[in-house]
Enzyme design. Sequence first.
Site, PDB file in Angstrom:
ATOM      1  N   SER A 151      33.169  14.163  -0.121  1.00  0.00           N
ATOM      2  CA  SER A 151      31.568  14.683   0.206  1.00  0.00           C
ATOM      3  C   SER A 151      31.274  13.592   1.346  1.00  0.00           C
ATOM      4  O   SER A 151      31.937  12.733   1.728  1.00  0.00           O
ATOM      5  CB  SER A 151      30.938  14.369  -0.885  1.00  0.00           C
ATOM      6  OG  SER A 151      29.265  14.406  -0.812  1.00  0.00           O
ATOM      7  N   TYR A 164      27.257   9.926  -8.630  1.00  0.00           N
ATOM      8  CA  TYR A 164      28.174  11.070  -7.785  1.00  0.00           C
ATOM      9  C   TYR A 164      28.805  10.221  -6.360  1.00  0.00           C
ATOM     10  O   TYR A 164      29.828  10.505  -5.959  1.00  0.00           O
ATOM     11  CB  TYR A 164      27.341  12.130  -7.414  1.00  0.00           C
ATOM     12  CG  TYR A 164      27.865  13.263  -6.693  1.00  0.00           C
ATOM     13  CD1 TYR A 164      28.659  14.234  -7.080  1.00  0.00           C
ATOM     14  CD2 TYR A 164      27.866  13.213  -5.018  1.00  0.00           C
ATOM     15  CE1 TYR A 164      29.256  15.355  -6.341  1.00  0.00           C
ATOM     16  CE2 TYR A 164      28.384  14.537  -4.380  1.00  0.00           C
ATOM     17  CZ  TYR A 164      29.244  15.097  -5.015  1.00  0.00           C
ATOM     18  OH  TYR A 164      29.516  15.998  -4.247  1.00  0.00           O
TER      19      TYR A 164
HETATM   20  C1  BGC Z   1      26.789  17.752  -2.958  1.00  0.00           C
HETATM   21  C2  BGC Z   1      25.675  18.668  -2.862  1.00  0.00           C
HETATM   22  C3  BGC Z   1      24.952  18.355  -1.419  1.00  0.00           C
HETATM   23  C4  BGC Z   1      25.515  17.837  -0.319  1.00  0.00           C
HETATM   24  C5  BGC Z   1      25.053  17.323   0.946  1.00  0.00           C
HETATM   25  C6  BGC Z   1      27.659  17.403  -1.698  1.00  0.00           C
HETATM   26  O1  BGC Z   1      28.627  16.424  -2.071  1.00  0.00           O
HETATM   27  O2  BGC Z   1      27.570  18.160  -3.849  1.00  0.00           O
HETATM   28  O3  BGC Z   1      25.008  18.682  -3.762  1.00  0.00           O
HETATM   29  O4  BGC Z   1      24.079  19.371  -0.882  1.00  0.00           O
HETATM   30  O5  BGC Z   1      26.675  16.769  -0.612  1.00  0.00           O
HETATM   31  O6  BGC Z   1      23.917  16.220   0.682  1.00  0.00           O
END
Ligand code: BGC
Length: 266
Positions: A151, A164
Site C-alpha cells: 500500500s 494497517y
Molecule cells: C487503503 C485504502 C486507502 C488507500 C489510500 C489503501 O491501502 O486500503 O483504504 O484509501 O490506501 O490511502
Amino acid sequence: MADLSGTVALVTGASRGMGAAIARRLARDGADIALTYSASPEKAEGVGREIEALGRRALVLQADSADPAAASGAVDRTAAEFGRLDILVANAGVQRDVHFVDMTLADWSTVIAINLTGQFLCCREAVRAMSRQGVTEGVSKAAGKIICMSSVHEVIPWGGHVNYASSKGGIQMMMKSLAQEVAPHRIRVNSIAPGAIRTPINKAAWDSPEALKTLLELVPYGRIGESEDIGRAAVWLASDDSDYVVGTTLFVDGGMTLYPGFADNG
Ligand code: BGC
C-alpha cells in the site's frame, strides 16, 4: 498482452476488489488461476466462472489467510491440481480502523495476522514450491514470481490506522529481504503499492461526491484508481516483461506518494 500461457497463478483474497481484477487479468493473459476467499463463496465462484469463460482453468479455495494450514494448503492444492505454481499474488488484507488510544490487542493482532503473517505464510509455501520446481524452459525465465500486495501506507504514515500502516511497513521489509534471499533461486519477489483504489475496503472515501473531492486532493493525477489499474501492474510484474525487476515496490497511486500538499507550498 503479456504471455502467461502455460503458467499457474495463485491469488489470495480474490473474491472481489483488486484480487478479483488481478485474477481476471492474469487469466486473460494466459494463466490458469487458483483463487482463495475467506467469506464470500458465491462471489469467488463467480470469479472462477469468469476465468473459465476465458478458456482457463480455475480452482476456488476457501482459506483464512492467517491460518498456517490454510496458507500451505492453498499452495499445495494449487500445485496438486494444476501440476505447478509460477505466480503468487499475496493479496488478502483487511483494515480495522480505530484511534490508537482505543486500539485493542485484537484490533492490532488481527490486522498483523492477516496482512503480514498471512503474506509470510503464503510466501514461504510458494518459495518452497517454486524452489523445488526450478526454471521451466518455454514457460518463464524465472522459477517463480511473487507479488506482495502492499500500500502507499508502507511509506505514508496513517493516523487512525496504525495497525494497517504497520502491517504494510512490515510487508515492505519482508518483501525486500525475501527478494534478496531467493533471487539466486530465480524467484522474483516484488510488491505493488496501490493508492486509493475504488474497492469495498475504502468505500467511505469515494461513495459520496464530498468524500471523493476530499480524497482527490491527495491524488495529483486527479482520478481515483480502479482495480484494473492494479491488474495491469500485476500482470507486468508476473510476466517476463519485468524479468530484471527484483525487490521493488511498484507504486500505482496516481502520485499520492508525491507529497501533493507541497505542489505550491513548503
Ligand atoms: C487503503 C485504502 C486507502 C488507500 C489510500 C489503501 O491501502 O486500503 O483504504 O484509501 O490506501 O490511502
